[in-house]
Design an enzyme around this catalytic site. Structure first.
Site, PDB file in Angstrom:
ATOM      1  N   PHE A 193     -20.453   3.280   8.148  1.00 33.78           N
ATOM      2  CA  PHE A 193     -21.170   4.482   7.697  1.00 33.78           C
ATOM      3  C   PHE A 193     -22.477   4.738   8.462  1.00 33.78           C
ATOM      4  CE2 PHE A 193     -19.052   4.956   3.210  1.00 33.78           C
ATOM      5  CZ  PHE A 193     -17.916   5.442   3.820  1.00 33.78           C
ATOM      6  N   ASN A 225     -22.189  -3.237  11.739  1.00 35.34           N
ATOM      7  CA  ASN A 225     -22.626  -2.759  13.071  1.00 35.34           C
ATOM      8  C   ASN A 225     -23.461  -1.482  12.982  1.00 35.34           C
ATOM      9  OD1 ASN A 225     -20.212  -1.466  12.311  1.00 35.34           O
ATOM     10  ND2 ASN A 225     -19.604  -1.077  14.415  1.00 35.34           N
ATOM     11  N   HIS A 259      -7.537  -4.331   9.781  1.00 40.10           N
ATOM     12  CA  HIS A 259      -6.701  -3.369  10.512  1.00 40.10           C
ATOM     13  C   HIS A 259      -5.634  -3.989  11.420  1.00 40.10           C
ATOM     14  CE1 HIS A 259      -9.935  -4.261  13.270  1.00 40.10           C
ATOM     15  NE2 HIS A 259     -10.692  -3.224  12.967  1.00 40.10           N
ATOM     16  N   ASP A 315     -11.053   2.090   8.035  1.00 41.22           N
ATOM     17  CA  ASP A 315     -11.873   1.846   9.231  1.00 41.22           C
ATOM     18  C   ASP A 315     -12.603   3.135   9.631  1.00 41.22           C
ATOM     19  OD1 ASP A 315     -13.024   0.462  11.321  1.00 41.22           O
ATOM     20  OD2 ASP A 315     -11.303   0.644  12.640  1.00 41.22           O
ATOM     21  N   HIS A 347     -17.754   9.283  15.098  1.00 39.20           N
ATOM     22  CA  HIS A 347     -18.544   9.557  16.306  1.00 39.20           C
ATOM     23  C   HIS A 347     -18.578  11.070  16.451  1.00 39.20           C
ATOM     24  CE1 HIS A 347     -18.442   5.355  17.571  1.00 39.20           C
ATOM     25  NE2 HIS A 347     -17.145   5.341  17.281  1.00 39.20           N
TER      26      HIS A 347
HETATM   27  O1  DOR Z   1     -12.532   1.967  16.568  1.00 40.74           O
HETATM   28  C1  DOR Z   1     -13.414   1.301  16.051  1.00 40.74           C
HETATM   29  N1  DOR Z   1     -14.667   1.765  15.898  1.00 40.74           N
HETATM   30  N2  DOR Z   1     -13.127   0.056  15.623  1.00 40.74           N
HETATM   31  C2  DOR Z   1     -14.081  -0.782  15.173  1.00 40.74           C
HETATM   32  O2  DOR Z   1     -13.759  -1.867  14.757  1.00 40.74           O
HETATM   33  C3  DOR Z   1     -15.509  -0.386  15.232  1.00 40.74           C
HETATM   34  C4  DOR Z   1     -15.601   1.064  15.095  1.00 40.74           C
HETATM   35  C5  DOR Z   1     -16.976   1.658  15.247  1.00 40.74           C
HETATM   36  O3  DOR Z   1     -17.907   1.131  14.635  1.00 40.74           O
HETATM   37  O4  DOR Z   1     -17.112   2.683  15.927  1.00 40.74           O
END
Ligand code: DOR
Length: 439
Positions: free
Chosen positions: A65, A96, A232, A303, A307
């Site tokens: 998020f 992350n 996943h 998941d 973006h």
């Molecule tokens: O496609 C992904 N994007 N897989 C992940 O495990 C991390 C994620 C992201 O944080 O953009």
């Protein structure tokens, strides 16, 4: 116990997996009674749910998020509005962000942000780095430790057996792995350098890269009898491995993307189809479905990894990996159920009950007296397409745009409060921190 809300005439999913036509009363934040008929007391708010189905709220166990630090992509407010629209009443979020969630202090800061911004319930993983073992043992509350064995950069990448093994050896809380072999990915990136069609993403981060990491995680989990969750799962090979060899302390999840999309999606939507682990073949779709139906895979996560379109538009390999998912996952899966691929009760199990059980989240995942009133009312008769302008996620797109789906939530309740009602949001509702019995 004063009843505060009465849902009448719904088709209610019971913990047995059967449906009854009846009423559910709610007292404060809990379910009070489930019965054929409950007479309303004077002054109590009632909701007529005739023709609609009541399910336990979705618990999405893997989302990104972006808050704090990457709020241009998403934040806990916009993401949780997307959750409310999608029938997701609780989520488990990944470390992350910026700063990374790798200490008690950063976990506390995220919990505070969520208490201010999140319309639905929340829990946050603690991220493993090569050097934060003490934090991994003690941080609270958390559903578990997240290890990026591959597909990450910076401190969250823990990609060698030497660095991974001590995490399995010390402590006993759940370890959730992003299983891709980073060394193989890096080598193949060299090999395929110069190709910029996004389809090459699935060739670079191939099935073997996923299998090798899953094999390593499984081997370490068995060596230390350590609770392991495989995030996943994406390949037929990994599903085959788990079908042969899955200790009862191991669980696995699959995303709707890996069930419903494959490498053909690159032609249709380009880098919007780019995620980690990547999309695979139609054969993988089919094998993953069978593994889910057979219980080899335990539950579903989105998941959700938003973006911006500008970032995605940079072109491969500069485009980032990830797709949003929380506001389409339930209708996607329920549409599959209506097409006969599985049952509505199975969907509710995979998206709520089994998740609550695996993460030992008390009082969630069922419609029964004493359980938290996290509920979603869905309409299984109407079909509506996924439309970009209706999306609540800040990134503003979906890989499923144009898909005609049924099972859209008409009403979402978090702890007995209506947070989403036929397209309208109650922005004053705030979710609560999830508790984890084994945490
Ligand atoms: O496609 C992904 N994007 N897989 C992940 O495990 C991390 C994620 C992201 O944080 O953009």
């Amino acid at each position: 116990m004063t009843v505060t809300l009465l849902i009448q005439n719904a088709r209610i999913l019971l913990p047995s997996g059967e449906f009854i036509s009846g009423d559910v009363s709610i007292a404060g934040d809990r379910i009070a009674q489930v019965a054929d008929t409950i007479l309303p007391t004077a002054g109590v708010q009632t909701i007529d749910a005739a023709g609609q189905t009541l399910l336990p709220g979705v618990i999405d166990p893997q989302v990104h998020f972006r808050d704090p630090g990457l709020e241009h992509k998403e934040d806990l407010y916009t993401a949780s509005r997307a959750c409310a629209r999608g029938g997701v009443t609780s989520y488990l979020e990944m470390p992350n962000t910026q700063p990374l969630t790798t200490t008690q202090a950063t976990l506390d800061a995220k919990l505070k942000l969520a208490s201010e911004r999140s319309l639905v319930n929340y829990g946050f993983f603690i991220g493993a780095t090569p050097e934060n073992l003490p934090d991994l043992r003690t941080a609270q509350p958390t559903p578990g430790i997240k290890i990026f064995m591959g597909s990450a950069h910076g401190a969250l990448l823990v990609d060698t057996e030497t660095a991974i093994e001590p995490i399995f050896a010390e402590g006993d809380r759940l370890i959730a792995v992003h299983a891709e072999n980073q060394a193989r990915i890096l080598a193949r990136r060299q090999q395929f350098a110069g190709r910029s069609d996004p389809k090459v993403h699935s060739e670079i981060q191939d099935a073997q890269a996923a299998l090798e990491a899953t094999q390593l995680a499984l081997r370490l989990s068995k060596k230390y009898r350590r609770r392991l969750h495989i995030l996943h799962l994406s390949t037929a090979e990994e599903a085959g491995l788990l079908r042969q060899d899955k200790p009862d302390w191991v669980t696995a999840e699959v995303t709707p993307q890996h069930l419903l999309l494959n490498t053909a999606a690159y032609e249709a939507i380009g880098t919007l189809a780019q995620m980690n682990p990547p999309l695979r073949s139609p054969h993988d779709n089919q094998v993953l479905w069978q593994a889910l139906l057979d219980g080899v895979i335990d539950f579903i996560a989105t998941d959700h990894a938003p973006h911006t379109l500008a970032e995605k538009g940079k072109g491969y390999p500069a485009s980032p990996s990830g797709m949003p998912g929380v506001e389409t996952s339930l209708p996607l899966m329920l549409t599959q159920a209506m097409q006969g691929r599985c049952t509505v009760a199975q969907v509710a199990n995979w998206m709520s009950t089994a998740v609550a059980k695996a993460y030992q989240i008390p009082n969630k995942g069922a419609i029964a007296p004493g359980y938290d009133a996290d509920l979603v009312l869905i309409d299984l008769k109407t079909y509506r397409p996924v439309l970009r302008h209706e999306l609540q996620t800040k990134c503003g797109w979906s890989p499923f745009e144009g898909w005609n789906l049924t099972g859209w939530p008409s009403l979402t309740l978090v702890a007995g409060q209506v947070v989403f009602d036929h397209g309208h949001f109650n922005d004053t509702v705030r979710g609560r921190p999830l508790q984890f019995e084994a945490g």
